[in-house]
Scaffold this active site. Structure first.
Site, PDB file in Angstrom:
ATOM      1  N   LYS A   1       0.833  -1.203   0.000  1.00 10.50           N
ATOM      2  CA  LYS A   1       0.000   0.000   0.000  1.00 10.50           C
ATOM      3  C   LYS A   1       0.867   1.251   0.000  1.00 10.50           C
ATOM      4  O   LYS A   1       1.851   1.335   0.731  1.00 10.50           O
ATOM      5  CB  LYS A   1      -0.915   0.002   1.227  1.00 10.50           C
ATOM      6  CG  LYS A   1      -1.891  -1.167   1.244  1.00 10.50           C
ATOM      7  CD  LYS A   1      -2.781  -1.154   2.475  1.00 10.50           C
ATOM      8  CE  LYS A   1      -3.789  -2.299   2.439  1.00 10.50           C
ATOM      9  NZ  LYS A   1      -4.683  -2.294   3.623  1.00 10.50           N
TER      10      LYS A   1
ATOM     11  N   CYS B   1     -12.081  -7.648  13.308  1.00  9.09           N
ATOM     12  CA  CYS B   1     -10.995  -8.609  13.470  1.00  9.09           C
ATOM     13  C   CYS B   1      -9.687  -7.823  13.516  1.00  9.09           C
ATOM     14  O   CYS B   1      -9.678  -6.609  13.317  1.00  9.09           O
ATOM     15  CB  CYS B   1     -10.992  -9.622  12.321  1.00  9.09           C
ATOM     16  SG  CYS B   1     -10.249  -9.014  10.783  1.00  9.09           S
TER      17      CYS B   1
END
Length: 566
Positions: free
Chosen positions: A210, A474
């Protein structure tokens, strides 16, 4: 590029996939199931789509001996988060036709469709391409959507940085024609030379990668959460270059100390004309030295910690053939968006709308999708998605502003300037019912959580104070939970780990405070802490700074220390 020995099943799959083709076309043509083969499901990520199922329906469908209610999440590649009104209208049509009447703005400045069934998947992806957008490399072990500072009214440099985000995205795209063959019916000519991936090779990257571009003083893209972050350094309106930050990433696994979130660290400065070279060579180092035997240890952050930042910088400079300059001084002030109407120096208006969790659908309370469709039909500027899941309607003329105001009222679009400081700075991931990794609710729970926390801040006189809240279902980190002054990470259904103390400017991780809390316990724990902050905070002291000074948590450890400290 040196050929190496690879160990994991995923690496073997990529190598024999014929550059991401696999048996995807055969899986799509199979009418016996709404799914695709497990191997093709992995390869489809590189094409911008994930196989999911509706987990709300799992038990009942299992009782009826039916397969899960499969559907696909489709993610658009949209560097810098900019689209035209025409593109908006085409994406809106696809959402209504194939995407369950919903668009979702992600924390990477793009759109996701959810619940696309297999028989509609090709039409959806082809329709996105018809809008002159695409989905290739929106997911998978490649460079993903490049995020960019996206407040055009703050600086005329924005256009220049947006151009760099597009150039980076194009420069680092996979070269395979598999995407065009499968989704756009491009014919493969017999006898043509074998394909190559000059940048990625047959195995692509060990894991996702990213990139983000930030513009001082606003860290609105959380640049330290990126594998590779570029911090624009300017002299007034002249772009001088970029400080380079490497090794960020939010994902971890519960109770596995070898996994952890990490902030990127600044290693130097480069001139603008060297940006693409730096990005390509950083990616190349990770391609060649990232861990390909353990996907939980395969991000750039682990390569840096295993080999050392000094080693990484030396390897990078060897590949560049020149030395990075010393990093330039800089300072961030915030990570959020500025809401409401703003007029720039050229007379254009820009409106930033707050969209909780980035979800755009029509409800009895707000007709988001219809209202924005009506606005797109008359808008002559563009739309800009933010990394905080909000939306800027940009470049509005004096004449158009009253028309847009009237549509906002007609479709009950909320005024985020009236929101609490907590709500304005809240992010969440999708989680249940569609995400297969979710352990707890996130997007669907956030309104309930805010309804319980906002009165605590209001009663303490802190209703308008900006405090960052990040919620995920999560520990994979999609909503950047470890950069929240209050971070909640799902551990099991209805239970969350509570993290506190991130820097308001995004420059410090938070630290674990309590584990496995229920909603009631979260409210019970935070209530006296909020009152304490209201009584004893110092002038301009952020909530994240206060909880460290007051001893609720210690400052988070870096890297490997993160999961071992409170």
């Amino acid at each position: 590029m040196e050929e190496r020995i690879y160990f994991s099943e995923d690496e073997d799959l990529k190598a024999r996939s014929r550059y991401l083709r696999g048996t995807i076309e055969e899986s799509l043509a199979d009418p016996a199931t709404g799914a695709v083969s497990p191997e093709d499901a992995k390869l489809l990520k590189f094409h911008g789509t994930y196989l999911q199922d509706d987990r709300d329906l799992r038990n009942e469908r299992q009782r009826q001996k039916l397969e899960p209610a499969y559907g696909f999440m489709v993610r658009v590649r949209m560097p810098g988060g900019v689209c035209t009104p025409g593109q908006w209208l085409q994406l809106d049509e696809l959402a209504r036709r194939y995407g369950q009447g919903s668009l979702r703005i992600t924390t990477r400045q793009t759109f996701q469709f959810h619940g696309v069934v297999k028989r509609h998947l090709k039409a959806t992806i082809a329709g996105i391409n018809h809008a002159l957008l695409n989905t290739i490399a929106a997911c998978g072990d490649v460079n993903r959507n490049v995020v960019c500072h996206n407040n055009p009214y703050l600086s005329p440099l924005h256009g220049e940085l947006y151009d760099w985000s597009r150039r980076l995205s194009t420069h680092l795209l996979p070269k395979t024609r598999a995407y065009h063959e499968i989704w756009l019916d491009e014919e493969r000519v017999a006898g043509t030379p074998a394909e190559e991936e000059p940048l990625y090779g047959r195995h692509y990257l060990p894991r996702k990668f990213k990139i983000g571009i930030a513009l001082l003083p606003h860290n609105d893209i959380d640049v330290y959460a990126q594998d590779l972050g570029f911090i624009a350094i300017a002299d007034r309106d002249t772009l001088l270059g970029f400080n380079i930050a490497v090794g960020g990433g939010m994902g971890m696994s519960h109770n596995e100390p070898s996994t952890y979130p990490r902030l990127g660290e600044v290693i130097g400065f480069c001139r603008p004309d060297r940006l693409l070279d730096v990005a390509e060579k950083v990616l190349g180092v990770q391609r060649d030295f990232g861990d390909r035997s353990n996907r939980k240890h395969a991000r750039l952050k682990y390569t840096l910690d295993d080999r050392g930042t000094d080693w990484f910088k030396a390897e990078l400079e060897t590949r560049l053939g020149w030395a990075l300059e010393a990093a330039r001084p800089f300072r961030f002030e915030s990570t959020g968006d500025r809401f409401g109407w703003i007029r720039d120096g050229r007379g254009h208006w820009h409106l930033t709308l707050g969209i909780l969790s980035g979800r755009l659908r029509d409800t009895p309370e707000t007709s988001w999708l219809t209202g924005l469709r009506e606005i797109a039909a008359i808008h002559e500027g563009d739309f800009r998605l933010t990394a905080n899941q909000n939306l800027i309607i940009a470049r509005i003329s004096d004449a158009a502003r009253p028309k847009i105001d009237a549509l906002l009222d007609r479709y009950r679009i909320p005024d985020a300037e009236r929101w609490s400081g907590l709500r304005r700075n809240a992010l969440s991931c999708v989680a249940l019912p569609t995400c297969g990794l979710a352990m707890a609710e996130s997007e669907r729970w956030l309104p309930t959580l805010l309804a319980r926390l906002e009165p605590l801040f209001k009663n303490a006189g802190l209703e308008k104070d900006a405090i960052t809240l990040r919620v995920t279902g999560c520990p994979n980190g999609c909503a950047r939970p470890h950069l929240g002054e209050i971070g909640l990470v799902g551990k099991s259904l209805g239970r969350y780990n509570l993290y506190l103390g991130a820097g308001f400017d995004g420059s410090r991780l938070n630290a674990l405070y309590r584990e496995g809390l229920s909603e009631d316990e979260i409210v019970e724990v935070l209530s006296p802490m909020i009152a304490h902050y209201a009584r004893e905070r110092r002038t301009a002291e952020s909530f994240g700074d206060f909880v460290i000074r007051a001893g609720y948590v210690s400052e988070a450890g870096r890297g490997r220390e993160f999961q071992q400290r409170r």
